[in-house]
Design a protein around this motif. Structure first.
Motif, PDB file in Angstrom:
ATOM      1  N   ILE A 118      -5.094   1.324  -3.651  1.00  0.00           N
ATOM      2  CA  ILE A 118      -5.459   1.290  -2.238  1.00  0.00           C
ATOM      3  C   ILE A 118      -4.475   0.384  -1.482  1.00  0.00           C
ATOM      4  O   ILE A 118      -4.119  -0.692  -1.961  1.00  0.00           O
ATOM      5  N   ILE A 119      -4.084   0.820  -0.311  1.00  0.00           N
ATOM      6  CA  ILE A 119      -3.154   0.063   0.513  1.00  0.00           C
ATOM      7  C   ILE A 119      -3.746  -1.297   0.893  1.00  0.00           C
ATOM      8  O   ILE A 119      -4.966  -1.430   1.035  1.00  0.00           O
ATOM      9  N   GLU A 120      -2.868  -2.289   1.036  1.00  0.00           N
ATOM     10  CA  GLU A 120      -3.273  -3.645   1.426  1.00  0.00           C
ATOM     11  C   GLU A 120      -2.465  -4.074   2.642  1.00  0.00           C
ATOM     12  O   GLU A 120      -1.417  -3.487   2.942  1.00  0.00           O
ATOM     13  N   ASP A 157     -13.486   6.169   7.230  1.00  0.00           N
ATOM     14  CA  ASP A 157     -13.037   7.490   7.664  1.00  0.00           C
ATOM     15  C   ASP A 157     -11.620   7.832   7.250  1.00  0.00           C
ATOM     16  O   ASP A 157     -11.263   8.997   7.238  1.00  0.00           O
ATOM     17  N   ALA A 158     -10.802   6.843   6.985  1.00  0.00           N
ATOM     18  CA  ALA A 158      -9.415   7.101   6.600  1.00  0.00           C
ATOM     19  C   ALA A 158      -9.007   6.089   5.539  1.00  0.00           C
ATOM     20  O   ALA A 158      -9.362   4.921   5.629  1.00  0.00           O
ATOM     21  N   GLU A 159      -8.290   6.573   4.557  1.00  0.00           N
ATOM     22  CA  GLU A 159      -7.814   5.699   3.486  1.00  0.00           C
ATOM     23  C   GLU A 159      -6.387   6.076   3.132  1.00  0.00           C
ATOM     24  O   GLU A 159      -5.964   7.211   3.330  1.00  0.00           O
ATOM     25  N   CYS A 160      -5.695   5.113   2.581  1.00  0.00           N
ATOM     26  CA  CYS A 160      -4.316   5.335   2.163  1.00  0.00           C
ATOM     27  C   CYS A 160      -4.123   4.689   0.801  1.00  0.00           C
ATOM     28  O   CYS A 160      -4.703   3.642   0.526  1.00  0.00           O
ATOM     29  N   VAL A 161      -3.331   5.333  -0.015  1.00  0.00           N
ATOM     30  CA  VAL A 161      -2.965   4.750  -1.304  1.00  0.00           C
ATOM     31  C   VAL A 161      -1.454   4.630  -1.370  1.00  0.00           C
ATOM     32  O   VAL A 161      -0.715   5.428  -0.779  1.00  0.00           O
ATOM     33  N   MET A 162      -1.031   3.605  -2.072  1.00  0.00           N
ATOM     34  CA  MET A 162       0.383   3.413  -2.356  1.00  0.00           C
ATOM     35  C   MET A 162       0.621   3.940  -3.767  1.00  0.00           C
ATOM     36  O   MET A 162      -0.192   3.730  -4.666  1.00  0.00           O
ATOM     37  N   ILE A 163       1.736   4.619  -3.925  1.00  0.00           N
ATOM     38  CA  ILE A 163       2.104   5.199  -5.203  1.00  0.00           C
ATOM     39  C   ILE A 163       3.248   4.363  -5.756  1.00  0.00           C
ATOM     40  O   ILE A 163       4.261   4.167  -5.079  1.00  0.00           O
ATOM     41  N   GLU A 164       3.069   3.866  -6.969  1.00  0.00           N
ATOM     42  CA  GLU A 164       4.100   3.042  -7.591  1.00  0.00           C
ATOM     43  C   GLU A 164       4.517   3.667  -8.920  1.00  0.00           C
ATOM     44  O   GLU A 164       3.715   4.301  -9.595  1.00  0.00           O
ATOM     45  N   CYS A 165       5.785   3.455  -9.255  1.00  0.00           N
ATOM     46  CA  CYS A 165       6.321   3.968 -10.511  1.00  0.00           C
ATOM     47  C   CYS A 165       7.301   2.943 -11.047  1.00  0.00           C
ATOM     48  O   CYS A 165       8.214   2.523 -10.325  1.00  0.00           O
ATOM     49  N   ASP A 166       7.104   2.530 -12.266  1.00  0.00           N
ATOM     50  CA  ASP A 166       7.979   1.537 -12.899  1.00  0.00           C
ATOM     51  C   ASP A 166       8.134   0.288 -12.034  1.00  0.00           C
ATOM     52  O   ASP A 166       9.232  -0.253 -11.898  1.00  0.00           O
ATOM     53  N   GLU A 225       8.055   0.017  -8.858  1.00  0.00           N
ATOM     54  CA  GLU A 225       8.674   0.239  -7.549  1.00  0.00           C
ATOM     55  C   GLU A 225       7.760   1.082  -6.663  1.00  0.00           C
ATOM     56  O   GLU A 225       7.001   1.919  -7.144  1.00  0.00           O
ATOM     57  N   CYS A 226       7.887   0.880  -5.354  1.00  0.00           N
ATOM     58  CA  CYS A 226       7.152   1.683  -4.381  1.00  0.00           C
ATOM     59  C   CYS A 226       7.754   3.086  -4.374  1.00  0.00           C
ATOM     60  O   CYS A 226       8.942   3.254  -4.100  1.00  0.00           O
ATOM     61  N   ALA A 227       6.951   4.074  -4.722  1.00  0.00           N
ATOM     62  CA  ALA A 227       7.445   5.440  -4.853  1.00  0.00           C
ATOM     63  C   ALA A 227       6.948   6.372  -3.762  1.00  0.00           C
ATOM     64  O   ALA A 227       7.500   7.444  -3.565  1.00  0.00           O
ATOM     65  N   GLY A 228       5.888   5.979  -3.036  1.00  0.00           N
ATOM     66  CA  GLY A 228       5.360   6.852  -2.001  1.00  0.00           C
ATOM     67  C   GLY A 228       3.989   6.414  -1.549  1.00  0.00           C
ATOM     68  O   GLY A 228       3.530   5.304  -1.838  1.00  0.00           O
ATOM     69  N   TYR A 229       3.332   7.314  -0.828  1.00  0.00           N
ATOM     70  CA  TYR A 229       1.987   7.030  -0.317  1.00  0.00           C
ATOM     71  C   TYR A 229       1.242   8.346  -0.116  1.00  0.00           C
ATOM     72  O   TYR A 229       1.844   9.426  -0.077  1.00  0.00           O
ATOM     73  N   ALA A 230      -0.060   8.237   0.019  1.00  0.00           N
ATOM     74  CA  ALA A 230      -0.899   9.382   0.388  1.00  0.00           C
ATOM     75  C   ALA A 230      -1.940   8.887   1.382  1.00  0.00           C
ATOM     76  O   ALA A 230      -2.527   7.817   1.206  1.00  0.00           O
ATOM     77  N   LEU A 231      -2.140   9.660   2.427  1.00  0.00           N
ATOM     78  CA  LEU A 231      -3.080   9.329   3.497  1.00  0.00           C
ATOM     79  C   LEU A 231      -4.200  10.355   3.495  1.00  0.00           C
ATOM     80  O   LEU A 231      -3.939  11.560   3.489  1.00  0.00           O
ATOM     81  N   PHE A 232      -5.430   9.873   3.476  1.00  0.00           N
ATOM     82  CA  PHE A 232      -6.611  10.738   3.430  1.00  0.00           C
ATOM     83  C   PHE A 232      -7.486  10.502   4.662  1.00  0.00           C
ATOM     84  O   PHE A 232      -7.594   9.373   5.134  1.00  0.00           O
ATOM     85  N   ALA A 233      -8.141  11.551   5.133  1.00  0.00           N
ATOM     86  CA  ALA A 233      -9.126  11.431   6.202  1.00  0.00           C
ATOM     87  C   ALA A 233     -10.382  12.164   5.744  1.00  0.00           C
ATOM     88  O   ALA A 233     -10.310  13.240   5.161  1.00  0.00           O
TER      89      ALA A 233
END
Length: 145
Positions: A4-6, A48-57, A59-67
């Motif tokens: 979860i994003i911080e 109502d809205a959430e975001c996750v950070m995607i990490e790999c090894d 490192e910051c690799a991406g994100y996903a935003l949900f509603a």
């Protein structure tokens, strides 16, 4: 790793969303103020809205935003994959699958998952179809204010 994003992710989030809105996956860029407003909203309204950070090894690799919304048609909660972005150098490592697995577990109340995709985004279409997504026959209309 999906988390979860911080608040400390603000600069990374803004950089990732800027990169996302310059890709062929979207049809136009959006103002930075919209992305800042979204980040601030995510920090105060996780119901109502959430975001996750995607990490790999590490490192910051991406994100996903949900509603989240309620859908009578679906018979309950519908979760929109508003945006999914994985940096090019991290694609093909199964991170997209991880995001969808995370969503299935994180939103157990969801009766429907929904997303938009451009036909030109062949890799994304292939992934989504492999995960059981199919096209809806709807045309969407919007009214911006």
């Amino acid at each position: 790793m999906i988390r979860i994003i911080e608040k400390s992710d603000r600069e990374a989030y803004l950089a990732l969303t800027e990169a996302f809105y310059k890709t062929p996956a979207v049809d136009h860029e959006i103002p930075e103020e919209n992305r800042i407003r979204t980040f601030e909203y995510l920090m105060t309204r996780p119901s109502d809205a959430e975001c996750v950070m995607i990490e790999c090894d590490g490192e910051c690799a991406g994100y996903a935003l949900f509603a989240k919304t309620f859908s009578q048609e679906a018979g309950g909660v519908a979760v929109w994959f508003e945006e999914i972005y994985i940096k090019e150098e991290f694609r093909g490592k199964g991170l997209g699958h991880e995001v969808f697995e995370f969503a299935e577990k994180h939103f157990p109340e969801a009766r429907r998952f929904r997303l938009e995709v451009e036909d030109e985004n062949v890799g994304a279409v292939k992934l989504y179809k492999s995960l059981g997504f199919d096209y809806l026959p709807y045309k969407q209309m919007i009214k911006d204010k």
